[in-house]
Design a protein around this motif. Sequence first.
Motif, PDB file in Angstrom:
ATOM      1  N   GLN A 117       0.929  -1.105  -0.090  1.00 56.86           N
ATOM      2  CA  GLN A 117       0.037   0.015  -0.027  1.00 56.86           C
ATOM      3  C   GLN A 117       0.937   1.340  -0.105  1.00 56.86           C
ATOM      4  O   GLN A 117       1.760   1.439   0.661  1.00 56.86           O
ATOM      5  CB  GLN A 117      -0.980   0.108   1.212  1.00 56.86           C
ATOM      6  CG  GLN A 117      -1.709   1.229   1.254  1.00 56.86           C
ATOM      7  CD  GLN A 117      -2.590   1.274   2.504  1.00 56.86           C
ATOM      8  OE1 GLN A 117      -2.469   0.571   3.419  1.00 56.86           O
ATOM      9  NE2 GLN A 117      -3.342   2.117   2.754  1.00 56.86           N
ATOM     10  N   MET A 118       0.883   1.851  -0.870  1.00 59.01           N
ATOM     11  CA  MET A 118       1.622   3.360  -1.204  1.00 59.01           C
ATOM     12  C   MET A 118       0.843   4.565  -0.767  1.00 59.01           C
ATOM     13  O   MET A 118      -0.316   4.586  -1.230  1.00 59.01           O
ATOM     14  CB  MET A 118       2.168   3.445  -2.493  1.00 59.01           C
ATOM     15  CG  MET A 118       3.113   2.221  -2.863  1.00 59.01           C
ATOM     16  SD  MET A 118       3.686   2.392  -4.577  1.00 59.01           S
ATOM     17  CE  MET A 118       2.380   1.568  -5.436  1.00 59.01           C
ATOM     18  N   ARG A 119       1.341   5.316   0.163  1.00 58.16           N
ATOM     19  CA  ARG A 119       0.756   6.553   0.502  1.00 58.16           C
ATOM     20  C   ARG A 119       1.984   7.671   0.395  1.00 58.16           C
ATOM     21  O   ARG A 119       3.209   7.466   0.733  1.00 58.16           O
ATOM     22  CB  ARG A 119       0.665   6.482   2.027  1.00 58.16           C
ATOM     23  CG  ARG A 119      -0.491   5.541   2.192  1.00 58.16           C
ATOM     24  CD  ARG A 119      -1.469   5.749   3.558  1.00 58.16           C
ATOM     25  NE  ARG A 119      -0.653   5.887   4.727  1.00 58.16           N
ATOM     26  CZ  ARG A 119      -0.512   4.769   5.496  1.00 58.16           C
ATOM     27  NH1 ARG A 119      -0.857   3.254   5.273  1.00 58.16           N
ATOM     28  NH2 ARG A 119       0.304   4.761   6.635  1.00 58.16           N
ATOM     29  N   GLY A 120       1.564   8.863   0.249  1.00 53.50           N
ATOM     30  CA  GLY A 120       2.338  10.112   0.209  1.00 53.50           C
ATOM     31  C   GLY A 120       2.924  10.424   1.318  1.00 53.50           C
ATOM     32  O   GLY A 120       2.260  10.578   2.453  1.00 53.50           O
ATOM     33  N   MET A 121       4.250  10.869   1.303  1.00 49.26           N
ATOM     34  CA  MET A 121       5.071  11.395   2.078  1.00 49.26           C
ATOM     35  C   MET A 121       5.478  12.978   1.993  1.00 49.26           C
ATOM     36  O   MET A 121       6.541  13.363   2.681  1.00 49.26           O
ATOM     37  CB  MET A 121       6.261  10.686   2.831  1.00 49.26           C
ATOM     38  CG  MET A 121       5.800   9.157   3.276  1.00 49.26           C
ATOM     39  SD  MET A 121       7.330   8.462   3.861  1.00 49.26           S
ATOM     40  CE  MET A 121       7.819   9.403   5.130  1.00 49.26           C
ATOM     41  N   ASP A 122       5.040  13.538   1.182  1.00 50.27           N
ATOM     42  CA  ASP A 122       5.637  14.835   0.384  1.00 50.27           C
ATOM     43  C   ASP A 122       5.463  15.877   1.881  1.00 50.27           C
ATOM     44  O   ASP A 122       6.461  16.539   1.849  1.00 50.27           O
ATOM     45  CB  ASP A 122       4.703  15.488  -0.530  1.00 50.27           C
ATOM     46  CG  ASP A 122       4.621  14.298  -1.730  1.00 50.27           C
ATOM     47  OD1 ASP A 122       5.555  14.507  -2.482  1.00 50.27           O
ATOM     48  OD2 ASP A 122       3.864  13.575  -1.849  1.00 50.27           O
ATOM     49  N   THR A 123       4.584  16.054   2.561  1.00 52.60           N
ATOM     50  CA  THR A 123       4.382  16.829   3.559  1.00 52.60           C
ATOM     51  C   THR A 123       5.411  16.469   4.695  1.00 52.60           C
ATOM     52  O   THR A 123       5.883  17.386   5.452  1.00 52.60           O
ATOM     53  CB  THR A 123       3.250  16.957   4.329  1.00 52.60           C
ATOM     54  OG1 THR A 123       2.682  15.731   4.774  1.00 52.60           O
ATOM     55  CG2 THR A 123       1.995  17.397   3.043  1.00 52.60           C
ATOM     56  N   VAL A 124       5.881  15.399   4.845  1.00 54.36           N
ATOM     57  CA  VAL A 124       6.781  14.689   6.011  1.00 54.36           C
ATOM     58  C   VAL A 124       8.157  15.632   5.639  1.00 54.36           C
ATOM     59  O   VAL A 124       8.620  16.043   6.631  1.00 54.36           O
ATOM     60  CB  VAL A 124       6.800  13.488   6.014  1.00 54.36           C
ATOM     61  CG1 VAL A 124       7.976  12.972   7.001  1.00 54.36           C
ATOM     62  CG2 VAL A 124       5.749  12.753   6.499  1.00 54.36           C
ATOM     63  N   TYR A 125       8.678  15.430   4.515  1.00 51.56           N
ATOM     64  CA  TYR A 125       9.997  15.916   3.802  1.00 51.56           C
ATOM     65  C   TYR A 125       9.658  17.395   4.161  1.00 51.56           C
ATOM     66  O   TYR A 125      10.809  18.060   4.484  1.00 51.56           O
ATOM     67  CB  TYR A 125      10.425  15.298   2.717  1.00 51.56           C
ATOM     68  CG  TYR A 125      10.300  14.013   2.670  1.00 51.56           C
ATOM     69  CD1 TYR A 125      11.181  13.173   3.286  1.00 51.56           C
ATOM     70  CD2 TYR A 125       9.567  13.232   1.496  1.00 51.56           C
ATOM     71  CE1 TYR A 125      11.164  11.832   3.192  1.00 51.56           C
ATOM     72  CE2 TYR A 125       9.763  11.997   1.504  1.00 51.56           C
ATOM     73  CZ  TYR A 125      10.630  11.158   2.296  1.00 51.56           C
ATOM     74  OH  TYR A 125      10.625   9.755   2.161  1.00 51.56           O
ATOM     75  N   GLU A 126       8.696  18.004   3.627  1.00 53.79           N
ATOM     76  CA  GLU A 126       8.502  19.377   3.718  1.00 53.79           C
ATOM     77  C   GLU A 126       8.522  19.850   4.903  1.00 53.79           C
ATOM     78  O   GLU A 126       9.392  21.089   5.103  1.00 53.79           O
ATOM     79  CB  GLU A 126       7.252  19.865   2.937  1.00 53.79           C
ATOM     80  CG  GLU A 126       6.848  21.188   2.584  1.00 53.79           C
ATOM     81  CD  GLU A 126       5.385  21.222   1.975  1.00 53.79           C
ATOM     82  OE1 GLU A 126       4.386  21.594   2.572  1.00 53.79           O
ATOM     83  OE2 GLU A 126       5.128  20.990   0.635  1.00 53.79           O
ATOM     84  N   LYS A 127       8.039  19.522   5.859  1.00 48.82           N
ATOM     85  CA  LYS A 127       7.972  19.875   7.211  1.00 48.82           C
ATOM     86  C   LYS A 127       9.551  19.772   7.814  1.00 48.82           C
ATOM     87  O   LYS A 127       9.843  20.667   8.708  1.00 48.82           O
ATOM     88  CB  LYS A 127       6.900  19.424   7.994  1.00 48.82           C
ATOM     89  CG  LYS A 127       5.611  19.763   7.898  1.00 48.82           C
ATOM     90  CD  LYS A 127       4.478  18.950   8.527  1.00 48.82           C
ATOM     91  CE  LYS A 127       3.189  19.431   8.218  1.00 48.82           C
ATOM     92  NZ  LYS A 127       2.142  18.468   9.218  1.00 48.82           N
TER      93      LYS A 127
END
Length: 356
Positions: A117-127
């Motif tokens: 199951q793939m989920r986005g982590m963009d906001t994790v790196y952004e923060k």
Amino acid sequence: MTHRLSALMEQLQEQHLDAALVQREENVRYLSGYTAGEACLLIGPDMRVLITDSRYTEMAEQQCPLFDVITVTGAITLWSEVERLAAQHDWRTLGIETTYCTVDWYEKAVQAWPFLQMRGMDTVYEKMRMIKDAEELAAIRRAQDLTEQAFYHAQSCVRQGISELDISSEISYYVQKRGGTLAFDTIVASGPHSSMPHAQPSMRKIQPGDFITIDMGARVDGYCADMTRTFVLGKPTKEMEKIYAIVLQSQLHALDSIRPGMVCNEVDRIARDYIAQNGYGDCFGHSLGHSFGLFIHEEPRFGPSCTQVLQPGMCLSVEPGIYLPGRFGVRIEDTVCITADGYENLTHVPKEIILL
């Protein structure tokens, strides 16, 4: 790097993810120290892998001692390695960068890894990247120092008849001769071209009475700087002096408001309201500023829609402008780092109107 990897592990646990696939160049460098392209990271609680091809294997091994380096061959691919590692570590969920991957890539990933199951982590790196550590701030200061040296060199080259492209080339050569690269395409806009916020340098030759806007930044050790100054060749008109003064005061008002706990869109509003009160609200269309680091435009931003609260370690630009189409424009940009009790202005080039 270890503190960044530890922070990522905490985020994986919080997001209920077994591992992260990191492909965006800036995030790869942030987490591993790897400086070239053509690589990705697979990171989990008990493994750290960097996958690249044979052109970069030796470099990756030297730069990334915390990672096992895997070289892509005919049999070893990203697809096969994710499948192998997922089986070895019993992964069920994988964090990916959804704003980076293409539809084609995602469709292939779904076919190749139906068990994940793939989920986005963009906001994790952004923060994570919002707050710069001491090492990052040192690199940004070096980049800003080189930017300012290059600006003074470019300014010394300005004379009647020199083209915008000539000035842009001088900046590029100066920066690269001193070990840096350009953080973005340099803007040199003169006369009526200065009314375009992101004008591209052209063969237009500088004339007496021109406003000249230079928006430039060097990149040193991966980190960007950004600065804009507008100056005049010869004598400005009264209107040019008036517009310049309004832009400068709007920036100074915004700077006076910057401190931890302030909301980004409130800083933007202060500058925007001042320009509007002086009759030029329709001539300032872009946001007041943006964060920067490994990439020139990061989050948060000084913009009308950004509700992020300022925190120590954030680095942002403050760049109001007024643009009169077909006539001239003025932009003044400093970059600041939020501190415990206010901010540090990283830009040291004077802001009073410069007459050449």
